[in-house]
Design an enzyme around this catalytic site. Structure first.
Site, PDB file in Angstrom:
ATOM      1  N   GLY A   1       1.007  -1.210  -0.104  1.00 25.54           N
ATOM      2  CA  GLY A   1      -0.043   0.090  -0.018  1.00 25.54           C
ATOM      3  C   GLY A   1       0.755   1.220  -0.105  1.00 25.54           C
ATOM      4  CB  ALA A   2       0.627   4.462   1.767  1.00 28.25           C
TER       5      ALA A   2
ATOM      6  N   GLY B   1       4.917   1.238   0.240  1.00 31.30           N
ATOM      7  CA  GLY B   1       5.558   0.923  -0.996  1.00 31.30           C
ATOM      8  C   GLY B   1       5.714  -0.396  -1.415  1.00 31.30           C
TER       9      GLY B   1
ATOM     10  N   GLY C   1      -3.050  -1.069  -7.349  1.00 33.08           N
ATOM     11  CA  GLY C   1      -2.130  -2.341  -7.732  1.00 33.08           C
ATOM     12  C   GLY C   1      -2.006  -2.534  -9.125  1.00 33.08           C
ATOM     13  CG  ASP C   2      -5.611  -3.247 -10.821  1.00 32.87           C
ATOM     14  OD1 ASP C   2      -5.191  -4.593 -10.648  1.00 32.87           O
ATOM     15  OD2 ASP C   2      -6.493  -2.902 -10.610  1.00 32.87           O
TER      16      ASP C   2
END
Lengths: 311, 311
Positions: A222-223, A225, A251-252
């Site tokens: 996530g945020a 990294g 994520g895509d």
């Protein structure tokens, strides 16, 4: 670069604007917007936003499938769909203030001959691709080994195949030894049966997947990294702090950046930087979209460390 | 009896089973079921469950419209749809434990010539009807007076026309002087610009609507019951206490019972009893359905008082 983005369980994404939404009671949506949905479709959009070419493949069926494919064509997405008899699913995204509630349906049943046609269609479309990704859930109940056929068909012409799915589908797809795996910490944790809550564990998980036979593995946090492992070592990346609007689709976008960075023959750290910047850029938008100027700016501000010692 | 049930804003009802649902985050529906939706469709189902005949009319469009009409045909509903270019809307019903969250979309835009065709189709279908009802919201933005044309077309051949809608559509439809109005306390309160919170106020509101020019008016109070006013006086009904599973569709079942009771030439109190019992029977089911055995039993247990002095 030409990317083939496979979404087995294509959806209609209905985004509803419902001020003050909560569970229970009857709500009236202020507006509804419909686009073709599914993780591979998001990847294709991000590939195009990064200046490259994408073709969408996937199983589509019934009236819902026709609506989804028309919406995809209307926004200019190239495609190689495989028709099925079942009705394509709908995913509902309720937006209320800054918060999104997402409800994904399971998807239609797929007959054995429909799956065989899908595998053949993917094999044909992969012949002209520089990279292939397989993203998201499987529709209905697909026999475990069927995913192996799909991964092999995608890889037949030599393009690297990247897998981003979860649960049983991820376990089976991994067993087919795709070129690369892109998963988040939860999915990696479920695959390896151990909790992954920080960089060190993410890096170790990615390295384990490489030791298990894939060429490149990334685990996103996530945020915080992401970590990337390959034969040359393991790297970790940290995007700059930013005011996230919605992480749906990040994520895509990460996977789109990863395929493009890797396909350019960049060093692993440069590919991880582009991927991380694309994922971060997606979080700046309310929907699953990226702006290439954001990617460039965020890429310059992303910190990449490595090779690191994992585990 | 033959009932024409008009649903201007036909929908696809997607019922999703999502254990533990709350706003925010990403959810996976355990199952999804799709039926043709809209208040008039619920009325038609209840009319059929009560042993009578119903035809569904409404505006349907695009891939969503085709899915909705195929679903209606598959469950054996007779219909006289009017096709439009826009996409029919989707209504999402999230079921979690015993609780339902309903999100209704606004619906497609309707062109003037499409509305004119709809009015003509309704007029034709009404020729063979013993009663007509107009239920639910209007799609997109319909010019105020257009509803007056629809009410008049429905009434052209002499069948009583019953209206169950809300807000501006209710105000305009009322101005066309339909035979009957069926509204809940909130809708009646908005129409008359005064709060309606108990039997006395509901009875007074119904009597006001009759004084304003409709032949029969009912105001429902959920589990508390309903009030009915007509030229002969005002009655109130109280269903037995029951373990309600879902009240979604109870107002539509009430209207079905009311039209049938009234059409049989029953006394006003008998028609109100049948309507109240049908509404209560609907609350025993998870979806908008009634069982005629429940209606018979609950009808015997429903208390009806009147004529009462209202206001």
């Amino acid at each position: 670069m030409r990317v083939l983005a496979i979404t087995p369980n294509v959806a209609i994404d209905r985004t509803l604007d419902v001020p003050g939404f909560a569970a229970g009671a009857v709500w009236r949506a202020r507006s509804a917007s419909v686009v073709c949905g599914g993780k591979g479709i998001n990847v294709a959009r991000a590939v195009i936003a990064l200046g490259h070419t994408a073709t969408c493949a996937g199983l589509v069926g019934g009236h819902g499938g026709r609506l989804a494919t028309e919406a995809a064509a209307a926004e200019g997405l190239q495609s190689a769909w495989t028709p099925i008899a079942g009705e394509s699913r709908t995913c509902v995204i309720v937006v209320s203030g800054g918060e999104a509630t997402v409800i994904n349906e399971p998807g239609p049943a797929v007959a054995a001959d429909e799956w065989a046609r899908f595998v053949a269609d993917v094999s044909r479309a992969a012949a002209t691709a520089d990279a292939v990704c397989l993203s998201g859930s499987m529709p209905g109940k697909i026999a475990g080994m069927a995913i192996v056929d799909l991964v092999r068909a995608a890889a037949r012409h030599g393009a690297p195949v990247w897998v981003d799915c979860s649960g049983e589908a991820l376990a089976t797809a991994s067993a087919a030894r795709p070129f690369g795996i892109k998963v988040n910490a939860d999915e990696a944790g479920a695959l390896l049966a151990r909790p992954i809550t920080g960089w060190q564990q993410a890096a170790a998980a990615a390295a384990t997947m490489v030791a298990d036979g894939v060429s490149v593995a990334t685990v996103t946090l996530g945020a915080e990294g992401a970590a990337l492992a390959c034969g040359a070592g393991t790297w970790i990346a940290r995007p700059p702090r930013l005011r996230a609007v919605s992480a749906v689709g990040s994520g895509d976008a990460f996977l789109a950046g990863l395929m493009i960075g890797w396909g350019h023959g960049d060093r692993p750290d440069a590919a991880l930087r582009l991927a991380t910047a694309a994922g971060a850029a997606n979080a700046l938008q309310a929907t699953a979209r990226i702006d290439s100027a954001d990617v460039t700016r965020l890429g310059a501000e992303t910190e990449v460390f490595g090779p690191v010692r994992a585990g």
